[in-house]
Every structure is written in structure tokens, then in C-alpha cells.
Motif scaffolding. Structure first.
Motif, short mmCIF file in Angstrom:
data_model
loop_
_atom_site.label_atom_id
_atom_site.label_comp_id
_atom_site.label_asym_id
_atom_site.label_seq_id
_atom_site.Cartn_x
_atom_site.Cartn_y
_atom_site.Cartn_z
N VAL A 84 -2.83 11.34 -1.30
CA VAL A 84 -1.95 10.71 -0.31
C VAL A 84 -2.25 9.21 -0.23
N ILE A 85 -3.53 8.87 -0.14
CA ILE A 85 -3.92 7.46 -0.05
C ILE A 85 -3.59 6.74 -1.35
N HIS A 86 -3.84 7.38 -2.47
CA HIS A 86 -3.51 6.76 -3.76
C HIS A 86 -2.00 6.49 -3.86
N SER A 87 -1.20 7.44 -3.43
CA SER A 87 0.25 7.27 -3.45
C SER A 87 0.68 6.10 -2.58
N LEU A 88 0.11 6.01 -1.37
CA LEU A 88 0.41 4.90 -0.47
C LEU A 88 0.06 3.56 -1.12
N LYS A 89 -1.13 3.45 -1.65
CA LYS A 89 -1.59 2.18 -2.23
C LYS A 89 -0.79 1.83 -3.50
N ARG A 90 -0.54 2.81 -4.34
CA ARG A 90 0.19 2.54 -5.57
C ARG A 90 1.61 2.05 -5.27
N HIS A 91 2.31 2.76 -4.40
CA HIS A 91 3.69 2.38 -4.09
C HIS A 91 3.76 1.01 -3.42
N THR A 92 2.93 0.80 -2.41
CA THR A 92 2.98 -0.49 -1.71
C THR A 92 2.57 -1.63 -2.64
N SER A 93 1.60 -1.40 -3.50
CA SER A 93 1.20 -2.44 -4.46
C SER A 93 2.35 -2.82 -5.38
N ASN A 94 3.04 -1.81 -5.88
CA ASN A 94 4.17 -2.08 -6.78
C ASN A 94 5.26 -2.89 -6.09
N VAL A 95 5.63 -2.49 -4.88
CA VAL A 95 6.69 -3.19 -4.16
C VAL A 95 6.24 -4.60 -3.76
N ILE A 96 5.04 -4.72 -3.24
CA ILE A 96 4.54 -6.03 -2.82
C ILE A 96 4.45 -6.99 -4.00
N ALA A 102 2.19 -14.22 -7.00
CA ALA A 102 1.09 -13.81 -7.87
C ALA A 102 1.23 -12.34 -8.24
N ALA A 103 2.39 -11.96 -8.74
CA ALA A 103 2.65 -10.57 -9.08
C ALA A 103 1.59 -10.05 -10.05
N GLY A 104 1.20 -8.80 -9.86
CA GLY A 104 0.20 -8.18 -10.71
C GLY A 104 -1.20 -8.25 -10.13
N GLU A 105 -1.38 -8.99 -9.04
CA GLU A 105 -2.68 -9.04 -8.40
C GLU A 105 -2.96 -7.74 -7.67
N THR A 106 -4.22 -7.48 -7.48
CA THR A 106 -4.61 -6.29 -6.73
C THR A 106 -4.29 -6.51 -5.25
N VAL A 107 -3.62 -5.55 -4.64
CA VAL A 107 -3.25 -5.64 -3.24
C VAL A 107 -4.34 -5.04 -2.36
N TRP A 108 -4.79 -3.83 -2.68
CA TRP A 108 -5.74 -3.10 -1.86
C TRP A 108 -7.11 -3.08 -2.49
N GLN A 109 -8.15 -3.03 -1.66
CA GLN A 109 -9.49 -2.81 -2.21
C GLN A 109 -9.51 -1.41 -2.83
N GLU A 110 -10.42 -1.20 -3.74
CA GLU A 110 -10.43 0.04 -4.51
C GLU A 110 -10.67 1.28 -3.65
N GLY A 111 -11.63 1.25 -2.77
CA GLY A 111 -11.96 2.42 -1.99
C GLY A 111 -11.32 2.40 -0.61
N TYR A 112 -11.67 3.38 0.17
CA TYR A 112 -11.25 3.44 1.57
C TYR A 112 -12.23 4.33 2.31
N PHE A 113 -12.29 4.15 3.59
CA PHE A 113 -13.12 5.00 4.43
C PHE A 113 -12.21 6.06 5.05
N ASP A 114 -12.79 7.19 5.36
CA ASP A 114 -12.03 8.20 6.10
C ASP A 114 -12.97 8.88 7.07
N ARG A 115 -12.41 9.26 8.18
CA ARG A 115 -13.16 10.01 9.18
C ARG A 115 -12.32 11.19 9.59
N ALA A 116 -12.82 12.38 9.33
CA ALA A 116 -12.15 13.60 9.77
C ALA A 116 -12.51 13.81 11.23
N LEU A 117 -11.51 13.93 12.08
CA LEU A 117 -11.77 14.14 13.50
C LEU A 117 -12.22 15.57 13.75
#
Length: 160
Positions: A84-96, A102-117
């Protein structure tokens, strides 16, 4: 040079569980404030809503800050958290990258934190924390003035 998080280290102990509620904050590469541009922030909002409408998640709250995102959601679909997170980052990166010079630059940092409630966690308290980030950061005087957030419980509080 700032030390970047190691994506594999962030994945240690990560477990994706259907119907679990997660709080996922993630930052832009080098904390670049891309989302001061309202149109780029809307790309993220539209992607969050798409994942909700597709049934991957029930989006409970989010805020797109200038250089990061906080997202609270229940994982409901067949896709695991990392997909889910990969899909979000991939799609938003492509559109942005189609909209910035500076097209082609990395939009998001590679990792992410998550906290399960946990069951005893108050989901509304977490949602309020997320939604009120722009106030704490001094980006607005009242939450209704900040355009890049939503929370299912706070609809009546946007005018605060």
C-alpha cells in the motif's frame, strides 16, 4: 552529510495485519518541502483517497505537511502494508515528477515508519494529533485554514 535511514532496518519487526489500524508518517527525500506547492500536495491527497476508494484501506485521518505525510488508516484489502505504501509513493512520485522542473528526482525517502495501534489506543486522539500538525507547526491559525488534511471524526471541527 545527513545519515539516511536504512530501509531494511525500518522493516525489522514489521508485520502487516488485515483490519489493523496503522499510523504511518513518511518524509520527502532530504525533507524537501515539496508540498508547500498546493497542487503537489493535492496529488498526495488524491492518491490517499484512491487507495481508500479502491478498498485497500479505510482512511481515518491524514495531513500532508510541506515535507512529510501522516496517515492513519485501517488496512482492509488484500494488499499488505508495504505494498500500500509502495503504491502511494510510486504513484505520487510519477505524477509529481511530471510537474516539477527537476523531473526524475526522488520524491520520498526510501523507508517509512509505521505504528500499529493497539486495542486500548484511542484512535481519535491519534487522529487529532495528526490533523493538528499544521497548527503546531505554525502553518495556520485554525485547522480549517489548512487545505491538506482530513479526518472522519473531525469534519465539524474544521472551523476551529
Amino acid at each position: 552529510m545527513r545519515k539516511k535511514p536504512h530501509s531494511r532496518d525500518l522493516r525489522k519487526g514489521r508485520y502487516s495485519e488485515q483490519n489493523r489500524i496503522y499510523h504511518v508518517p513518511t518524509s520527502t527525500e532530504d525533507k524537501r518541502p515539496l508540498f508547500f506547492d498546493f497542487h503537489l500536495g493535492r496529488v498526495v491527497v488524491q492518491s490517499l483517497r484512491f487507495l481508500h476508494e479502491r478498498g485497500d484501506v479505510v482512511s481515518l485521518a491524514f495531513v500532508v505537511m510541506p515535507d512529510h505525510l501522516h496517515w492513519l488508516f485501517q488496512l482492509t484489502g488484500e494488499r499488505p502494508l508495504e505494498k500500500v505504501i509502495h503504491s502511494l509513493k510510486r504513484h505520487t512520485s510519477n505524477v509529481i515528477n511530471q510537474h516539477i522542473v527537476a523531473a526524475g528526482e526522488t520524491v520520498w525517502q526510501e523507508g517509512y515508519f509505521d505504528r500499529a495501534l493497539r486495542a486500548e489506543d484511542d484512535v481519535r486522539v491519534v487522529a487529532r494529533y495528526i490533523a493538528f500538525n499544521p497548527l503546531r507547526a505554525g502553518l495556520c491559525q485554525h485547522i480549517g485554514a489548512y487545505p491538506l488534511w482530513d479526518a472522519i471524526w473531525l469534519q465539524n471541527e474544521k472551523s476551529m
